[in-house]
Design a protein around this motif. Structure first.
Motif, mmCIF file in Angstrom:
data_model
loop_
_atom_site.group_PDB
_atom_site.id
_atom_site.type_symbol
_atom_site.label_atom_id
_atom_site.label_comp_id
_atom_site.label_asym_id
_atom_site.label_seq_id
_atom_site.Cartn_x
_atom_site.Cartn_y
_atom_site.Cartn_z
ATOM 1 N N GLN A 78 0.754 -1.183 -0.082
ATOM 2 C CA GLN A 78 -0.057 -0.154 -0.173
ATOM 3 C C GLN A 78 0.928 1.378 0.226
ATOM 4 O O GLN A 78 0.373 2.327 -0.736
ATOM 5 N N ALA A 79 2.156 1.240 0.765
ATOM 6 C CA ALA A 79 2.756 2.377 0.636
ATOM 7 C C ALA A 79 3.443 2.603 -0.818
ATOM 8 O O ALA A 79 3.725 3.684 -0.985
ATOM 9 N N ALA A 80 3.919 1.163 -1.268
ATOM 10 C CA ALA A 80 4.357 1.598 -3.035
ATOM 11 C C ALA A 80 3.251 2.443 -3.751
ATOM 12 O O ALA A 80 3.712 3.097 -4.473
ATOM 13 N N GLN A 81 2.128 1.671 -3.550
ATOM 14 C CA GLN A 81 0.830 2.441 -4.297
ATOM 15 C C GLN A 81 0.884 4.036 -4.046
ATOM 16 O O GLN A 81 0.715 4.824 -5.010
ATOM 17 N N SER A 82 0.926 4.282 -2.656
ATOM 18 C CA SER A 82 0.918 5.724 -2.328
ATOM 19 C C SER A 82 2.096 6.417 -2.942
ATOM 20 O O SER A 82 1.764 7.453 -3.822
ATOM 21 N N ALA A 83 3.271 5.861 -3.054
ATOM 22 C CA ALA A 83 4.509 6.672 -3.591
ATOM 23 C C ALA A 83 3.977 6.562 -5.098
ATOM 24 O O ALA A 83 4.425 7.757 -5.663
ATOM 25 N N GLY A 84 3.191 6.061 -5.640
ATOM 26 C CA GLY A 84 3.167 5.960 -7.165
ATOM 27 C C GLY A 84 1.891 7.035 -7.324
ATOM 28 O O GLY A 84 2.158 7.744 -8.467
ATOM 29 N N PHE A 85 0.986 6.956 -6.524
ATOM 30 C CA PHE A 85 -0.101 8.171 -6.807
ATOM 31 C C PHE A 85 0.590 9.410 -6.467
ATOM 32 O O PHE A 85 0.173 10.326 -7.108
ATOM 33 N N ARG A 86 1.557 9.753 -5.575
ATOM 34 C CA ARG A 86 2.468 10.850 -5.167
ATOM 35 C C ARG A 86 2.848 11.486 -6.585
ATOM 36 O O ARG A 86 2.937 12.441 -6.918
#
Length: 323
Positions: A78-86
């Motif tokens: 989920q953190a990796a997805q957050s980084a991608g969204f950012r």
């Protein structure tokens, strides 16, 4: 590509996926080139320990649309997805895993659907999960039923992290705190207009799953504690139940005493203490989950740290791989 904003960003979290990468490139490259849209393939390497980062950087030399973002440490899916969204720049953002169980060919259908309908989210919904093991299918059904009960009926059943969202949704998600973010719950909770595209889930193309039982349990705990106070209410009801049972034990003991049928022994005492003690420990555990979440939020530690972004550091070496 590096100087213009692409229409489509495809965000792919990866962790130790060197075995599946050749197959992933073989399917994704011609597919994305054939969409007729400008795009970036934004791969977030979640602190891989194998050759995933090296293979990605080598592929990026001949694939200008491939953008590699490396996190300094393994921070979780989920953190990796957050980084991608950012960091995604596209008008539309698609999230997909690297294992190819969610067929990338459906991305074209996502784009066609969002252009034809006035929606901001297109969920990929698994119509057939026969490729998954029986324990995986069973736990998945239990998870989605629990989330529908706690969070609301707006949670799409059997929709995980394969979806398309518009820039409006990306901006809304990025405005939320990073900690405790579970995308499959956050995005439906926002309430943007949505629709579904159904597909058949395939077997993993290569390698082994990185989402073991402990990570699935952790996801379930994060989902519940981040989106519902129901466990706290459950603790309250269990406390009331324990109090009622204690009252019944007291009444029973008085009746036995008054009728002269009192039998020396410890069975009833042990039973009462065990029941009440179990309920108390369970309630303390639930409270501890929420206190731990408050503690983590109070520390304000970043959920992830980006060590390298090939878009921003073009021409410079990745400090981790020295490439």
């Amino acid at each position: 590509m590096r100087d213009t904003q692409p229409e489509l960003s495809v965000v792919v979290p990866m962790y130790d996926e060197e075995e599946v990468l050749p197959i992933f490139f073989e399917r994704m490259h011609p597919l994305l080139d054939g969409l007729g849209s400008t795009y970036e393939l934004l791969v977030v390497d979640d602190g891989s320990r194998d050759r995933t980062a090296a293979l990605l950087l080598d592929a990026a030399k001949d694939w200008p649309q491939l953008r590699v973002v490396r996190l300094l440490r393994n921070s979780g899916h989920q953190a990796a997805q957050s980084a991608g969204f950012r960091r995604a720049r596209g008008r539309y953002v698609v999230t997909i895993d690297a294992d190819l169980q969610d067929p990338p060919e459906v991305i074209a259908e996502f784009l066609a659907t969002v252009r034809e309908q006035d929606v901001d989210v297109v969920y990929g919904v698994r119509s057939d999960r026969s490729s998954d093991s029986w324990p995986k299918r069973t736990t998945a059904r239990l998870y989605y039923r629990l989330m529908c009960r706690l969070v609301g009926k707006q949670i799409p059943f059997d929709a995980a992290d394969f979806r398309l969202v518009t820039r409006r949704v990306v901006d809304a998600v990025n405005a939320l705190p990073d900690d405790g973010r579970v995308f499959r719950l956050v995005i439906p909770w926002l309430g943007f207009p949505s629709t579904e595209v159904r597909y058949v889930r395939a077997e993993r193309a290569a390698g082994t799953t990185k989402y073991n039982l402990s990570k699935m349990v952790r996801l379930a705990f994060d989902s519940v504690t981040a989106f519902s106070a129901a466990p706290l209410r459950l603790a309250t009801w269990l406390g009331l139940l324990g109090g009622a049972m204690s009252g019944l034990f007291v009444v029973g003991a008085l009746v036995i005493k008054l009728t002269g049928r009192s039998i020396p022994g410890w069975t009833s005492t042990v039973l009462a203490v065990s029941v009440i003690g179990a309920i108390q420990l369970f309630c303390l555990g639930l409270l501890g989950e929420y206190v731990a979440r408050l503690f983590q939020s109070s520390q304000r530690r970043p959920q992830f740290l980006v060590g390298y972004d090939s878009l921003e550091d073009h021409g410079h070496q990745d400090p981790v791989t020295n490439r």
